[in-house]
Motif scaffolding. Structure first.
Motif, PDB file in Angstrom:
ATOM      1  N   ALA A 147       1.040  -1.110   0.177  1.00 29.73           N
ATOM      2  CA  ALA A 147      -0.029   0.087  -0.086  1.00 29.73           C
ATOM      3  C   ALA A 147       0.981   1.340  -0.051  1.00 29.73           C
ATOM      4  O   ALA A 147       1.608   1.266   1.013  1.00 29.73           O
ATOM      5  N   ILE A 148       0.790   1.906  -1.089  1.00 30.32           N
ATOM      6  CA  ILE A 148       1.723   3.231  -1.159  1.00 30.32           C
ATOM      7  C   ILE A 148       0.925   4.547  -0.652  1.00 30.32           C
ATOM      8  O   ILE A 148      -0.163   4.493  -1.026  1.00 30.32           O
ATOM      9  N   ASP A 149       1.680   5.338  -0.051  1.00 32.80           N
ATOM     10  CA  ASP A 149       1.097   6.622   0.301  1.00 32.80           C
ATOM     11  C   ASP A 149       1.558   7.669  -0.636  1.00 32.80           C
ATOM     12  O   ASP A 149       2.518   7.429  -1.681  1.00 32.80           O
ATOM     13  N   SER A 150       0.989   9.057  -0.462  1.00 33.02           N
ATOM     14  CA  SER A 150       1.760   9.897  -1.465  1.00 33.02           C
ATOM     15  C   SER A 150       3.071  10.177  -0.998  1.00 33.02           C
ATOM     16  O   SER A 150       3.593  10.103  -0.007  1.00 33.02           O
ATOM     17  N   GLY A 151       4.008  10.636  -2.013  1.00 34.40           N
ATOM     18  CA  GLY A 151       5.250  11.154  -1.776  1.00 34.40           C
ATOM     19  C   GLY A 151       6.131  11.268  -2.871  1.00 34.40           C
ATOM     20  O   GLY A 151       5.513  11.373  -4.216  1.00 34.40           O
ATOM     21  N   LEU A 152       7.405  11.301  -2.974  1.00 35.95           N
ATOM     22  CA  LEU A 152       8.108  11.425  -4.217  1.00 35.95           C
ATOM     23  C   LEU A 152       7.739  10.155  -5.108  1.00 35.95           C
ATOM     24  O   LEU A 152       7.815   9.266  -4.667  1.00 35.95           O
ATOM     25  N   GLU A 153       7.889  10.692  -6.355  1.00 36.53           N
ATOM     26  CA  GLU A 153       7.695   9.709  -7.508  1.00 36.53           C
ATOM     27  C   GLU A 153       9.129   8.578  -7.119  1.00 36.53           C
ATOM     28  O   GLU A 153       8.593   7.380  -7.228  1.00 36.53           O
ATOM     29  N   ALA A 154      10.333   8.845  -6.929  1.00 36.50           N
ATOM     30  CA  ALA A 154      11.292   7.964  -6.744  1.00 36.50           C
ATOM     31  C   ALA A 154      10.852   6.928  -5.751  1.00 36.50           C
ATOM     32  O   ALA A 154      11.310   5.791  -5.926  1.00 36.50           O
ATOM     33  N   ARG A 155      10.415   7.399  -4.662  1.00 36.30           N
ATOM     34  CA  ARG A 155      10.080   6.591  -3.699  1.00 36.30           C
ATOM     35  C   ARG A 155       8.876   5.548  -3.806  1.00 36.30           C
ATOM     36  O   ARG A 155       8.924   4.438  -3.442  1.00 36.30           O
ATOM     37  N   ILE A 156       7.905   5.998  -4.583  1.00 39.29           N
ATOM     38  CA  ILE A 156       6.734   5.317  -5.133  1.00 39.29           C
ATOM     39  C   ILE A 156       7.185   4.253  -5.940  1.00 39.29           C
ATOM     40  O   ILE A 156       7.083   3.164  -5.729  1.00 39.29           O
ATOM     41  N   ALA A 157       8.226   4.523  -6.955  1.00 44.48           N
ATOM     42  CA  ALA A 157       8.810   3.660  -7.843  1.00 44.48           C
ATOM     43  C   ALA A 157       9.443   2.533  -7.265  1.00 44.48           C
ATOM     44  O   ALA A 157       9.492   1.601  -7.545  1.00 44.48           O
ATOM     45  N   ALA A 158      10.382   2.947  -6.079  1.00 43.53           N
ATOM     46  CA  ALA A 158      10.872   2.057  -5.262  1.00 43.53           C
ATOM     47  C   ALA A 158       9.886   0.850  -4.691  1.00 43.53           C
ATOM     48  O   ALA A 158      10.305  -0.089  -4.442  1.00 43.53           O
TER      49      ALA A 158
END
Length: 212
Positions: A147-158
């Motif tokens: 489950a991903i939260d809002s945040g930096l694109e790079a962190r979501i990609a990780a």
């Protein structure tokens, strides 16, 4: 920190990927309550206090705004992430962690919380890590669902990369669907997607011409 999850953790320092070695001072129900994780490559050490692994380096953590846990939403998270059995482990990023206690009462598999609200701590069935920057110190393809939260694109990609192929990924409706997943459904509050296989590398074909 659940002992079995230590194998999935990775040193966040920029060097060849390495597992971490756990040294436990106190354990309860197969959870390390007090101890240390050490990297055999760079010799970095990460403390475990109250069951929480702290990967931060001199960073001041600002807790996100905390809402109230919602048992009905926890049930929905379990269904959307397809957590019907005890295989593997699921990752909850950021504010999703406030639903961990209710979710742990529904599902049988371990939960790993990445940077949940500051007042959330580990307990049997719930492991917590604190990080900084964009990296998520987990092996690629190690999580069953995320489950991903809002945040930096790079962190979501990780977060997508650490989810296994075919695993479920959910996110708030306001967060754009990241590359590497295929949307299955969405409503006004969230979307659910499936992790796609990584593209296969191109294969060079050498054609031998007939000698005439």
């Amino acid at each position: 920190m659940f002992i079995e999850l230590v194998d999935a953790l990775r040193c966040p320092v920029s060097h060849e990927e390495s597992w971490l070695v756990a040294s436990a001072v106190r354990t309860e129900a197969r959870h390390i309550v007090i101890g240390t994780l050490g990297c055999p490559v760079c010799q970095a050490e990460y403390p475990i206090r109250d069951g929480v692994v702290d990967f931060r380096r001199d960073a001041i953590y600002v807790a996100p705004a905390v809402g109230q846990a919602d048992p009905e939403l926890a049930m929905r998270i379990a269904a959307l992430l397809d957590l019907a059995d005890s295989r593997g482990f699921a990752v909850l990023l950021g504010d999703w962690g406030r639903h961990a206690v209710a979710l742990a009462g529904i599902v049988e598999l371990p939960l790993l919380l990445v940077d949940p609200p500051e007042d959330v701590t580990g307990s049997p069935g719930i492991s917590v890590i604190r990080t900084e920057g964009e990296a998520i110190p987990l092996a690629m393809g190690s999580a069953r669902a995320t489950a991903i939260d809002s945040g930096l694109e790079a962190r979501i990609a990780a977060a997508v990369r650490m989810t296994k192929t075919g695993g479920r990924v959910i996110g708030p409706a306001g967060v754009s669907l990241p590359p590497g997943v295929r949307e299955l459904a969405r409503d006004e509050s969230m979307w659910v997607a499936e992790r796609e296989p990584d593209p296969s590398p191109l294969i060079s074909l050498h054609v031998r011409r007939a000698q005439g």
